[in-house]
Write a protein that holds these residues in place. Structure first.
Motif, PDB file in Angstrom:
ATOM      1  N   GLY A  70       0.791  -1.226   0.000  1.00 28.25           N
ATOM      2  CA  GLY A  70       0.000   0.000   0.000  1.00 28.25           C
ATOM      3  C   GLY A  70       0.818   1.268   0.000  1.00 28.25           C
ATOM      4  N   THR A  71       2.089   1.180  -0.416  1.00 27.52           N
ATOM      5  CA  THR A  71       2.922   2.381  -0.483  1.00 27.52           C
ATOM      6  C   THR A  71       3.347   2.650  -1.921  1.00 27.52           C
ATOM      7  OG1 THR A  71       4.996   1.190  -0.108  1.00 27.52           O
ATOM      8  CG2 THR A  71       3.856   2.064   1.839  1.00 27.52           C
ATOM      9  N   THR A  72       3.542   3.935  -2.207  1.00 27.79           N
ATOM     10  CA  THR A  72       4.131   4.397  -3.453  1.00 27.79           C
ATOM     11  C   THR A  72       5.403   5.127  -3.058  1.00 27.79           C
ATOM     12  OG1 THR A  72       2.003   4.584  -4.567  1.00 27.79           O
ATOM     13  CG2 THR A  72       3.805   5.920  -5.441  1.00 27.79           C
ATOM     14  N   PRO A  86       7.498   7.451   1.833  1.00 23.51           N
ATOM     15  CA  PRO A  86       6.528   6.927   0.868  1.00 23.51           C
ATOM     16  C   PRO A  86       5.155   7.556   1.042  1.00 23.51           C
ATOM     17  CG  PRO A  86       6.916   5.339   2.612  1.00 23.51           C
ATOM     18  CD  PRO A  86       7.880   6.473   2.837  1.00 23.51           C
ATOM     19  N   PHE A  87       4.380   7.536  -0.053  1.00 22.46           N
ATOM     20  CA  PHE A  87       2.959   7.869   0.016  1.00 22.46           C
ATOM     21  C   PHE A  87       2.289   6.601   0.535  1.00 22.46           C
ATOM     22  CE2 PHE A  87       3.944  10.135  -4.233  1.00 22.46           C
ATOM     23  CZ  PHE A  87       4.423  11.264  -3.592  1.00 22.46           C
ATOM     24  N   THR A  88       1.594   6.659   1.643  1.00 20.89           N
ATOM     25  CA  THR A  88       0.999   5.449   2.219  1.00 20.89           C
ATOM     26  C   THR A  88      -0.493   5.372   1.915  1.00 20.89           C
ATOM     27  OG1 THR A  88       0.666   6.568   4.334  1.00 20.89           O
ATOM     28  CG2 THR A  88       2.700   5.321   4.073  1.00 20.89           C
ATOM     29  N   GLY A  89      -1.004   4.149   1.874  1.00 19.68           N
ATOM     30  CA  GLY A  89      -2.422   3.931   1.627  1.00 19.68           C
ATOM     31  C   GLY A  89      -2.833   4.129   0.185  1.00 19.68           C
ATOM     32  N   THR A 106      -2.487   7.452  -8.438  1.00 14.16           N
ATOM     33  CA  THR A 106      -2.679   6.362  -7.491  1.00 14.16           C
ATOM     34  C   THR A 106      -4.163   6.158  -7.214  1.00 14.16           C
ATOM     35  OG1 THR A 106      -2.556   7.832  -5.563  1.00 14.16           O
ATOM     36  CG2 THR A 106      -0.480   6.874  -6.329  1.00 14.16           C
ATOM     37  N   THR A 107      -4.475   4.993  -6.675  1.00 12.01           N
ATOM     38  CA  THR A 107      -5.836   4.734  -6.227  1.00 12.01           C
ATOM     39  C   THR A 107      -5.801   4.298  -4.770  1.00 12.01           C
ATOM     40  OG1 THR A 107      -5.744   2.435  -6.984  1.00 12.01           O
ATOM     41  CG2 THR A 107      -6.693   4.054  -8.502  1.00 12.01           C
ATOM     42  N   SER A 108      -6.903   4.528  -4.086  1.00 12.30           N
ATOM     43  CA  SER A 108      -7.076   4.089  -2.703  1.00 12.30           C
ATOM     44  C   SER A 108      -8.563   3.861  -2.493  1.00 12.30           C
ATOM     45  CB  SER A 108      -6.552   5.150  -1.726  1.00 12.30           C
ATOM     46  OG  SER A 108      -7.370   6.296  -1.778  1.00 12.30           O
TER      47      SER A 108
END
Length: 122
Positions: A70-72, A86-89, A106-108
């Motif tokens: 779930g990280t970018t 990182p970008f989380t979620g 990104t998607t979440s």
């Protein structure tokens, strides 16, 4: 290999191939002219790399990876090291440009995010 990205403008303008594993967390950059690895393997992921994109930000080539954790994450390809936190979620879908600015899409659970890679902000 699960993810790969080809670039014409690698170190010293060499064509490079960036490979992410189908299993595992380490990925590599290869000089396609010499068929040799460039720099150290890149590590630090806690789960397998599922998505990979590249961009040029402020004159330096970066990679953006998305993982099952779930990280970018952003990576400096010249130094083979992670950039910032990182970008989380979020799950990376693609790297592209919007109005000439490199962005990560990104998607979440909350929808779609567009991250400005020049400022590391959403």
């Amino acid at each position: 290999m699960n993810t790969l990205q080809y670039r014409f403008d690698g170190p010293e303008d060499a064509p490079v191939l960036i490979l992410g594993p189908s299993l595992g967390t380490t990925w590599h950059m290869w000089d396609l002219t010499t068929q040799e690895p460039i720099g150290a393997p890149m590590t630090g992921r806690t789960d397998s790399v599922q998505t990979l994109g590249t961009a040029t930000v402020a004159g330096r080539m970066i990679a953006v990876t998305g993982s099952n954790d779930g990280t970018t994450r952003l990576w400096d390809l010249a130094g083979c090291e992670e950039i910032g936190e990182p970008f989380t979620g979020h799950h990376l879908q693609m790297v592209t440009e919007a109005a000439g600015i490199p962005v990560a899409v990104t998607t979440s659970d909350g929808g779609v995010g567009v991250w400005d890679l020049t400022a590391s902000t959403r």
